[in-house]
Scaffold this motif. Structure first.
Motif, short mmCIF file in Angstrom:
data_model
loop_
_atom_site.label_atom_id
_atom_site.label_comp_id
_atom_site.label_asym_id
_atom_site.label_seq_id
_atom_site.Cartn_x
_atom_site.Cartn_y
_atom_site.Cartn_z
N ASN A 118 -0.83 18.05 0.21
CA ASN A 118 0.09 19.20 1.15
C ASN A 118 -0.52 20.54 0.72
OD1 ASN A 118 1.49 16.67 1.29
ND2 ASN A 118 2.41 16.85 -0.64
N VAL A 119 -1.16 21.02 1.45
CA VAL A 119 -1.73 22.40 1.37
C VAL A 119 -0.72 23.49 1.79
CG1 VAL A 119 -3.70 24.02 1.73
CG2 VAL A 119 -3.79 21.28 1.56
N ALA A 120 -0.43 24.42 0.94
CA ALA A 120 0.61 25.74 1.27
C ALA A 120 -0.39 26.50 2.27
CB ALA A 120 0.62 26.37 -0.10
N CYS A 121 0.43 27.12 3.14
CA CYS A 121 -0.12 27.73 4.34
C CYS A 121 0.22 29.23 4.37
CB CYS A 121 0.30 27.14 5.45
SG CYS A 121 -0.28 25.12 5.93
N GLY A 122 0.51 29.57 3.19
CA GLY A 122 0.71 31.23 3.16
C GLY A 122 2.02 31.73 3.04
N PHE A 123 2.97 30.91 3.49
CA PHE A 123 4.36 31.30 3.69
C PHE A 123 5.27 31.31 2.25
CE2 PHE A 123 5.81 31.89 8.28
CZ PHE A 123 4.54 32.63 8.75
N HIS A 124 5.06 30.11 1.60
CA HIS A 124 5.85 30.28 0.12
C HIS A 124 4.56 30.40 -0.89
CE1 HIS A 124 3.94 25.94 0.21
NE2 HIS A 124 4.28 25.91 -0.98
N ALA A 125 3.41 30.09 -0.68
CA ALA A 125 2.19 30.14 -1.64
C ALA A 125 0.88 30.17 -0.45
CB ALA A 125 2.38 29.32 -2.64
N GLY A 126 -0.14 30.37 -1.48
CA GLY A 126 -1.62 30.23 -0.80
C GLY A 126 -1.97 31.52 0.12
N ASP A 127 -3.34 31.60 0.18
CA ASP A 127 -3.79 32.67 0.99
C ASP A 127 -4.74 32.06 1.77
OD1 ASP A 127 -5.74 32.83 -0.84
OD2 ASP A 127 -4.99 34.15 -1.98
N ALA A 128 -5.79 32.96 2.63
CA ALA A 128 -6.81 32.38 3.38
C ALA A 128 -8.01 31.75 2.39
CB ALA A 128 -7.22 33.68 4.33
N ARG A 168 9.41 31.72 5.29
CA ARG A 168 8.32 32.75 5.09
C ARG A 168 9.07 33.44 3.66
NH1 ARG A 168 4.96 36.55 7.50
NH2 ARG A 168 5.63 35.35 9.71
N ASP A 169 8.92 32.93 2.47
CA ASP A 169 9.43 33.22 1.19
C ASP A 169 8.48 33.23 -0.02
OD1 ASP A 169 11.56 33.93 -0.62
OD2 ASP A 169 12.03 31.56 -0.95
N LEU A 170 7.67 34.16 0.07
CA LEU A 170 6.53 34.16 -1.14
C LEU A 170 7.40 34.51 -2.40
CD1 LEU A 170 3.47 36.01 0.55
CD2 LEU A 170 3.44 33.77 -0.55
N ALA A 171 8.23 35.41 -2.45
CA ALA A 171 9.12 35.95 -3.58
C ALA A 171 9.69 34.73 -4.08
CB ALA A 171 9.76 37.14 -3.22
N GLY A 172 10.25 33.70 -3.28
CA GLY A 172 11.34 32.69 -4.08
C GLY A 172 10.65 31.50 -3.89
N ALA A 192 1.07 -1.09 -0.13
CA ALA A 192 0.05 -0.07 -0.22
C ALA A 192 1.01 1.29 0.06
CB ALA A 192 -0.81 0.05 1.35
N ILE A 193 0.29 2.37 -0.66
CA ILE A 193 0.99 3.56 -0.68
C ILE A 193 0.28 4.84 -0.99
CG2 ILE A 193 1.70 3.78 -3.43
CD1 ILE A 193 4.51 4.34 -2.23
N ASP A 194 0.52 5.49 -0.18
CA ASP A 194 -0.27 7.18 -0.27
C ASP A 194 0.31 7.62 -1.53
OD1 ASP A 194 -1.63 9.28 0.91
OD2 ASP A 194 0.29 10.25 1.33
N LEU A 195 -0.54 8.54 -2.15
CA LEU A 195 -0.16 9.28 -3.26
C LEU A 195 -0.48 10.83 -2.80
CD1 LEU A 195 0.99 9.37 -6.15
CD2 LEU A 195 -1.47 9.36 -6.80
N ASN A 196 0.58 11.80 -2.49
CA ASN A 196 0.63 12.94 -2.32
C ASN A 196 0.90 13.95 -3.36
OD1 ASN A 196 3.13 14.43 -1.31
ND2 ASN A 196 3.42 12.44 -0.31
N ALA A 197 0.21 15.06 -3.25
CA ALA A 197 0.56 16.35 -4.09
C ALA A 197 0.68 17.63 -3.66
CB ALA A 197 -0.23 16.35 -5.44
N ASP A 198 1.18 18.62 -3.84
CA ASP A 198 1.66 19.93 -3.35
C ASP A 198 0.44 20.67 -3.81
OD1 ASP A 198 3.69 18.92 -2.18
OD2 ASP A 198 5.14 20.10 -3.38
N LEU A 199 -0.58 21.26 -3.27
CA LEU A 199 -1.62 21.94 -3.66
C LEU A 199 -2.07 23.13 -2.90
CD1 LEU A 199 -4.12 18.90 -3.56
CD2 LEU A 199 -2.91 19.73 -5.43
N GLY A 200 -2.94 24.07 -3.42
CA GLY A 200 -2.99 25.37 -2.94
C GLY A 200 -1.90 26.35 -3.07
N GLU A 201 -1.03 25.94 -4.39
CA GLU A 201 -0.02 26.81 -4.53
C GLU A 201 -0.35 28.12 -5.59
OE1 GLU A 201 3.61 24.03 -3.57
OE2 GLU A 201 2.92 23.90 -5.46
N GLY A 202 -0.92 28.88 -5.07
CA GLY A 202 -1.76 30.09 -5.76
C GLY A 202 -1.36 31.49 -4.70
N PHE A 203 -2.02 32.33 -5.22
CA PHE A 203 -1.85 33.59 -4.50
C PHE A 203 -2.76 34.58 -4.98
CE2 PHE A 203 -0.37 37.32 -2.10
CZ PHE A 203 -0.51 36.95 -0.82
#
Length: 252
Positions: free
Chosen positions: A33-43, A67-71, A3-14
């Motif tokens: 994996n939801v971006a929490c506002g520091f590299h991407a994502g907003d409320a 904390r690196d939205l620009a990068g 068995a294996i979990d399949l994950n992806a980085d999501l919510g990477e917008g702004f």
């Protein structure tokens, strides 16, 4: 059956800008994996992704970052441990608000980008991440690279740990990820990504950039949501895994 979990980085917008196709990816992956506002994502983005994930029964993970939205969270940074601990807890707490509003909860924590790679070897930064998780919720599993200082310290602190492999990233002979500024760091051939995924899930091995065969035993498999054609690729990976006798299910 494996068995294996399949994950992806999501919510990477702004704001009005979106990078990942969250709705379509959430129909394929088992953990987000939801971006929490520091590299991407907003409320608003965090709330939307949590609601979509809850509707589809996908587990929500806090993808914490420098904390690196620009990068996009991929630049090396030196953050004092006490500050990093607080920022990790802050990010988890912010996402938890929207997860609970959607009728679910944050199920795990995964560092992003430069922080993810830093805590493989850096004990001080890894310890700060662990302390941040403990401050937010001492029951949360931590997702990371096998053999990393992060998982070692998390286990010592009593946190559940989950090992992770990458479908679309090249590995060094030491089992670490090839830095993104090196040619070939991202595997772009879809057929190769699918074949690597099955091999890692079934046999716990992959070829390093040197050609050496290395062990990468993991409970979760990551496909980056910002990879071109990520949705179709994720579907291909899941279908091939299932045809190969691998059960695709969330680890938590």
């Amino acid at each position: 059956m494996t068995a294996i979990d399949l994950n992806a980085d999501l919510g990477e917008g702004f704001g009005r800008w979106r990078l990942t196709d969250d709705e379509r990816l959430l129909s394929v992956v088992t953990s987000a994996n939801v971006a929490c506002g520091f590299h991407a994502g907003d409320a608003a983005t965090m709330r939307r992704v949590c609601e979509l994930a809850a509707t589809r029964g996908v587990r929500i993970g806090a993808q914490v970052s420098y904390r690196d939205l620009a990068g996009f969270g991929r630049r090396a940074m030196d953050v004092p441990p006490a500050e990093l601990m607080a920022e990790v807890a802050y990010q988890i707490g912010a996402l938890e608000v929207f997860a609970r509003a959607a009728g679910t909860r944050v199920s795990y924590v995964k560092p992003h980008g430069a922080l993810y790679n830093r805590v493989v070897h850096d004990e001080e930064q890894a310890g700060a991440v662990v302390d941040g998780v403990l401050l937010a919720d001492a029951t949360l599993p931590v997702l990371g690279l096998p053999g990393s200082r992060l998982l070692e310290l998390a286990a010592k602190a009593g946190l559940p740990t989950v090992t992770e492999a990458f479908a679309d990233r090249a590995y060094t002979e030491h089992g670490t990820l090839v830095p993104r500024d090196r040619e070939g760091a991202v595997v772009t051939d879809p057929d190769a990504v699918v074949a690597r995924s099955v091999r890692m899930a079934r046999f716990g091995e992959v070829d390093a950039d040197s050609g050496a065969r290395i062990q990468v035993r993991a409970r979760s498999l990551c496909l980056h949501g910002d990879t071109p054609g990520a949705v179709d690729l994720a579907r291909r990976i899941r279908e091939r895994l299932q045809r190969s006798g691998v059960r695709v299910e969330a680890f938590a």
